[in-house]
Design an enzyme around this catalytic site. Structure first.
Site, PDB file in Angstrom:
ATOM      1  N   GLU A 107       0.846  -1.202   0.000  1.00 26.02           N
ATOM      2  CA  GLU A 107       0.000   0.000   0.000  1.00 26.02           C
ATOM      3  C   GLU A 107       0.883   1.254   0.000  1.00 26.02           C
ATOM      4  OE1 GLU A 107      -3.376   0.796   3.186  1.00 26.02           O
ATOM      5  OE2 GLU A 107      -1.359   1.090   3.996  1.00 26.02           O
ATOM      6  N   ASP A 163      -9.701   1.580   6.345  1.00 25.41           N
ATOM      7  CA  ASP A 163      -9.692   1.400   4.885  1.00 25.41           C
ATOM      8  C   ASP A 163     -10.686   2.357   4.229  1.00 25.41           C
ATOM      9  OD1 ASP A 163      -7.838  -0.613   5.026  1.00 25.41           O
ATOM     10  OD2 ASP A 163      -8.936  -1.969   3.677  1.00 25.41           O
TER      11      ASP A 163
END
Ligand code: FUB
Length: 833
Positions: A505, A701
Site C-alpha cells: 500500500e 480502509d
C-alpha cells in the site's frame, strides 16, 4: 392564435427535460448530425471534421472516422468513441478522409449505419453500411458498398409498416426502396422532382401525423439554408414548402441536419462553424427546438446560442450562451484565441448592459452564494437577478487575470428560473462563467487536461499553496516524522512505522506520489525495493507482491493485497508516460508483467487474477477466501481508464468495462443516507456480515473512498450526478457529527461502533487527520457551500500527536499529502510526454 397555442404547449413540455447549450460538443469538431431515438435514449451520429493531416484537404472537408454520442437528457452527452474508421472499411480508399454525413437506423434487432466515402478504384462517392447489435456498436462494415448508389449523405427512413427507403444526394436528390436485408436496393433509384433550383444535398426524411417531410439543405442565394417539402408517401411526390432555417449567420457554407422527436418535443439538429470562424469546413453540432403549425408546416427555426432546455444552477453556467441581451454593451469572444475549445467569455462593457440566461434549475434546496470567473481592468459592480429580483451585488476588483469571486446571495427562489447579470457601475467586466454554491467541475481531465485548484478558488495565494504542498511532501519524505527511508545507493522503502513494517500500500502510494512530483529518483528506489523483496519472481504467486515485509525485506506475509497491484500498475504506466522506458527500468514492461501474470492465473492453487474476471471488480486479495469479496476503498475506476489507454496489453475493452462495473458497484456499496461504506463487502455491494471487527463498518480502509471518488470525478467525470450527490451526502453526515468532532469509525448507518479498531498500539476513537483529509478532498465534487469548511479544516490542521500521544505518520501523513495534491490540482493523469 391556434399556431401560438401549439408552440406554447411544446415549449412547456420541453421545460420538463434538461438540455444543453450550443454547440453541444465542445472539445472536437462534429458535423452533419443525425439524431435517432433508440430504447428511450437519444443517439447522435455526426461526421467528424478534423484539421487535415494532408495538404490536399487543408481547406476542404477532412474526416477519417465516426464517433457516436448518446444522452438521456440532452445535456450530458456520452462519447462512445470511434465506431468506424476509414482504413478499417475494406472498400474505402485508404487515407481518403472522406467519411461524410452518415445515418443509423434500427430494423429487426440490428442497427444499420449508412455512410458515404470514396471507394477504391472508383470515381466519386459510394454509400456503405455497417451493422451492429447495439446503437453504440461495435459496427461491422460490409465488404462492398451498396450497389446502385453513387453519391453522398444517405438517409434511411423505416416507415410504420417496416418498409425502408433510402435517400441520398447524387446529381440531385434521389431515392429507392431498400430490401429487407437493408443492404440492397429493392427498386431502381429515382430522382426526386418538383424541388426548386439550387444545389441540394443532405436529405432527411421523417414522418409525422401521416405526412412525410423531405427536408434538405438548399442554396437559394449564397450559402445553404434548410428547406423542406411535404408529401403523403415516402416516395413522394413532395410539395415544396419553403425554408425552415435561414443561411448561417456566421457564413458557414454548409448546413446539414436531422429532425427528431424526443420526450414529446421536436428538435432540429444542425451545424454551424462556431469553433472555427475562419474555416467553415470545421463545424460543430447544435440543437434548437422545432415547432409545427397546426397545418403541419414547420415554423422557421432561429439558431440560438442558448440551445434548448434547463441548466443546473450548481454547475458552470456559460453566460456567454445567453438567451437574451441588451442591445448595447455586450460582447462575446473566445477565452483563448489559440485554443478555441476553451469556449467563450462575455463582456459587459457599458453600465446597464445585461445578459439573460433562461431556464436555470435551482432545485429544491436554497442556494447560498454565487461564484464567477471574471476579469476586469478597472473593476466594476455586477448585479445578479434571479426571476427578475436582485439577489446579489458583486464588487469585481480590478484584476487583469482571471479570478474567481464569491458572494452571498439572498432569497433566491427555488425551481427553474431565469438569471440576469447586469453591469451596475464601474468599468467593463468579462465573465467566463457563473454558478451557484460550490460549482464543481463539469468535464474530466482525460478530456480537458485541466484540474481544479480548489485552494486557489477559495482565495489562498499560489505562493501559499506551493509552500504548503512542499511542506506536506517534505514531512512524508524528509522531515522528522518521515516514513521514507533510503537504503544504500539505489533503494528505499516507505514504512508503516506504527506497525513496524513495509506495505505494498505505502510503497505503491509512494511511487504514485513520486511520479506525480516528477521525482524519478524516489520512484526508482522504491520500485527496486519492491521488486527485490516484495514481488514474487516465480511460483504460484508470480508477478504478485507480498503485502507486508519487515524493513530488512523479510516477508511477514506472502500473499498480495490487491490495492498494491492496482497502484503499482497505474504508477508504472505513468512513469513510462513521463520518463520513457529506456533509462534503466522498463516501466511499461513491469506494469504489463504484473497484469499478464495476474490475468494468466486460473484459480488453480487458489490464486486468481487480482481483478475478478467475471465480476470485473477488484478482489480484496487474489488468494483463497479473500478473492470472494472486495474492499470499496480499492475502487478507482479512473485507474482502469489509464490502463485501457496506455497499458498496451490488448485488454483495453476489458479495462473499460471494469471502470464501468466499478462505478456501478460503488453505487451499491454506499449507505443511501449517510454516504458511509463498509471496509469490505460482497461484489453485489451487500455487507459481508462476517462478524469480524474489520468488515461491515466504516473504519480505516474506508476513509479512502471519498478521496477515490473525487479522483474519479476529476479525471473521468463519467458519473457526475451520483458522485455529487455522494459527496454532499457524506459531508452532510460528517458535518452532522460536528465538523471538528466527527469520529473515524462508524457503522455504515451512522450509529456508533460497538468495538473500536486498534491502530498500532492505540485503541481510541478520534477525529483522525486521515479522514479530515479525505473528507476535504471530496469537496472537488460537492455542490454545497459547506465543502469549503472541510477544506479550510484540512488547510489549518496540524500533523502532530493526538492528546494521548498517538501519531500516525504513515496513513494520516500519506492521506494528507494525497488530499493536498488533489485540492491544489497536482494529482494528475500523466499523459505520454
Ligand atoms: O460533411 C461533408 C458534407 O458537407 C456533407 O456530406 C454535406 O451534407 C455537407 O454538410
Amino acid at each position: 392564435m391556434r399556431h401560438l397555442y401549439i408552440c406554447v404547449l411544446v415549449l412547456f413540455a420541453s421545460a420538463l427535460a434538461v438540455y444543453s447549450q450550443n454547440p453541444i460538443i465542445n472539445y472536437s469538431f462534429s458535423a452533419d448530425p443525425t439524431a435517432r431515438v433508440f430504447d428511450g435514449k437519444i443517439y447522435l451520429y455526426p461526421s467528424h471534421d478534423i484539421e487535415s493531416p494532408v495538404a490536399r484537404l487543408k481547406d476542404w472537408f477532412c474526416m477519417e472516422d465516426y464517433h457516436v454520442y448518446s444522452s438521456e437528457d440532452l445535456v450530458n452527452w456520452m462519447d462512445h468513441g470511434v465506431i468506424l474508421s476509414q482504413n478499417n472499411v475494406p472498400w474505402v480508399e485508404r487515407d481518403s478522409y472522406s467519411m461524410w454525413a452518415p445515418d443509423c437506423v434500427y430494423k429487426g434487432g440490428k442497427y444499420y449505419f449508412y455512410f458515404p466515402a470514396k471507394a477504391k478504384n472508383a470515381k466519386g462517392f459510394s454509400v456503405g453500411v455497417a451493422v451492429a447489435d447495439n446503437p453504440s456498436g461495435p459496427f461491422m462494415p460490409d465488404w462492398k458498398p451498396i450497389s446502385g448508389i453513387q453519391g453522398i449523405d444517405p438517409c434511411v427512413m423505416v416507415d410504420k409498416d417496416g418498409s425502408a427507403y433510402i435517400y441520398w444526394a447524387g446529381n440531385g436528390l434521389r431515392m429507392a426502396k431498400l430490401k429487407d436485408n437493408m443492404r440492397e436496393l429493392a427498386s431502381e433509384p429515382v430522382l426526386i422532382e418538383g424541388l426548386p433550383e439550387g444545389f441540394k444535398e443532405g436529405p432527411f426524411v421523417f414522418e409525422r401525423n401521416g405526412k412525410y417531410y423531405l427536408t434538405f439543405p438548399w442554396v437559394k442565394d449564397k450559402t445553404e439554408t434548410l428547406a423542406y417539402a411535404m408529401g403523403d408517401s415516402p416516395m413522394g411526390p413532395f410539395d415544396f414548402k419553403g425554408i425552415m432555417m435561414d443561411e448561417s449567420p456566421t457564413g458557414c457554407w454548409t448546413n446539414h441536419h436531422s429532425v427528431v422527436e424526443y420526450k414529446g418535443q421536436w428538435y432540429l439538429f444542425y451545424h454551424h462553424n462556431d469553433f472555427s470562424p475562419e474555416a467553415d469546413k470545421r463545424r460543430s453540432v447544435r440543437i434548437d427546438t422545432l415547432c409545427f403549425n397546426a397545418d403541419g408546416t414547420i415554423r422557421k427555426v432561429k439558431p440560438t446560442l442558448r440551445g434548448v432546455g434547463v441548466t443546473n444552477a450548481r454547475m458552470k453556467i456559460q453566460i456567454d450562451r445567453y438567451s437574451e441581451a441588451s442591445k448595447k454593451g455586450v460582447g462575446i469572444s473566445f477565452v483563448d484565441e489559440k485554443n478555441k475549445f476553451e469556449g467563450w467569455k462575455c463582456e459587459l462593457a457599458k453600465v446597464k448592459s445585461w445578459v439573460r440566461y433562461n431556464q436555470v434549475d435551482f432545485g429544491t434546496q436554497p442556494v447560498q452564494e454565487v461564484k464567477m470567473r471574471v476579469k476586469s481592468l478597472h473593476g466594476g459592480t455586477l448585479k445578479v437577478e434571479v426571476a427578475d429580483k436582485e439577489v446579489a451585488q458583486i464588487k469585481v476588483p480590478a484584476c487583469k487575470d482571471w479570478c474567481i469571486i464569491r458572494e452571498s446571495v439572498r432569497d433566491v427562489p427555488k425551481g427553474i428560473q431565469d438569471v440576469r447579470l447586469m453591469l451596475q457601475q464601474g468599468g467593463a467586466v468579462e465573465i467566463d462563467w457563473l454558478g451557484f454554491d460550490a460549482v464543481p467541475w463539469s468535464a474530466g481531465a482525460f478530456e480537458t487536461h485541466q484540474y481544479r485548484n480548489f485552494f486557489a478558488e477559495m482565495g489562498y495565494s499560489q505562493a501559499a499553496i506551493d509552500a504548503k504542498l512542499n511542506e506536506v511532501f517534505n514531512e512524508v519524505f524528509y522531515g522528522e516524522n518521515k516514513v521514507y527511508f533510503e537504503v544504500g545507493d539505489s533503494m528505499a522503502y516507505i514504512s508503516d512505522v506504527k506497525n513496524h513494517d513495509v506495505r505494498t500500500e505505502g510503497m505503491s502510494y509512494g511511487m504514485m506520489i513520486a511520479v506525480q512530483f516528477d521525482r524519478k529518483d524516489i520512484f526508482d528506489r522504491l520500485w527496486r525495493w519492491c521488486k527485490k523483496y516484495m514481488q514474487h519472481q516465480d511460483g504460484r504467486l508470480k508477478g504478485y507482491f507480498a503485502w507486508s515485509c519487515q524493513t530488512d525485506g523479510t516477508r511477514n506475509s506472502e500473499g498480495p493485497a490487491s490495492d498494491g497491484e492496482l497502484y503499482y500498475v497505474t504508477s508504472l504506466i505513468f512513469a513510462s508516460n513521463r520518463w520513457g522506458n529506456s533509462s534503466g527500468i522498463n516501466y511499461l514492461a513491469e506494469a504489463q508483467n504484473i497484469l499478464d501474470c495476474s490475468m494468466q492465473k486460473t484459480g488453480m492453487d487458489a490464486v486468481t487474477p487480482f481483478i475478478n474476471v467475471e465480476q470485473k471488480l477488484i478482489t480484496f486479495t487474489p488468494t483463497g477466501f479473500g478473492a470472494r469479496f472486495t474492499d470499496p476503498s480499492y475502487h478507482l475506476p479512473a485507474f482502469y481508464e489509464v490502463w485501457a489507454r496506455w497499458a498496451n496489453d490488448g485488454r483495453s475493452r476489458f479495462w473499460r468495462e471494469c471502470a464501468q462495473k466499478s462505478r456501478e458497484y460503488l453505487h451499491k456499496s454506499i449507505h443511501p443516507v449517510t454516504g458511509l461504506n463498509p471496509d469490505y463487502n460482497n461484489y453485489d455491494g451487500s455487507l459481508l456480515n462476517s462478524g469480524g471487527i474489520i468488515g461491515d463498518a466504516f473504519r480505516f480502509d474506508s476513509w479512502r473512498v471519498p478521496m477515490n471518488i473525487a479522483l474519479d470525478y476529476s479525471w473521468a467525470c463519467a458519473d457526475k450526478e451520483w458522485q455529487q450527490e455522494y459527496g454532499n451526502k457524506i459531508q452532510n453526515f460528517l458535518y452532522s457529527q460536528g465538523l471538528y468532532d466527527f469520529k473515524d469509525q462508524y457503522n455504515v448507518d451512522g450509529s456508533p461502533v460497538k468495538e473500536v479498531l486498534q491502530a498500532g498500539e492505540y485503541k481510541q476513537l478520534r477525529h483522525s487527520l486521515g479522514l479530515v483529509a479525505t473528507s476535504a478532498a471530496v469537496s472537488l465534487v460537492c455542490t454545497d457551500v459547506k465543502c469549503y469548511e472541510f477544506v479550510k479544516q484540512l488547510w489549518e490542521a496540524k500533523h502532530e500527536p493526538y492528546e494521548d500521544g498517538y501519531l500516525d505518520k504513515y496513513y494520516d501523513g500519506l492521506l494528507r499529502l494525497f488530499a493536498f495534491m488533489h485540492l491544489s490540482g497536482r494529482y494528475q493523469i500523466i499523459f505520454p510526454q
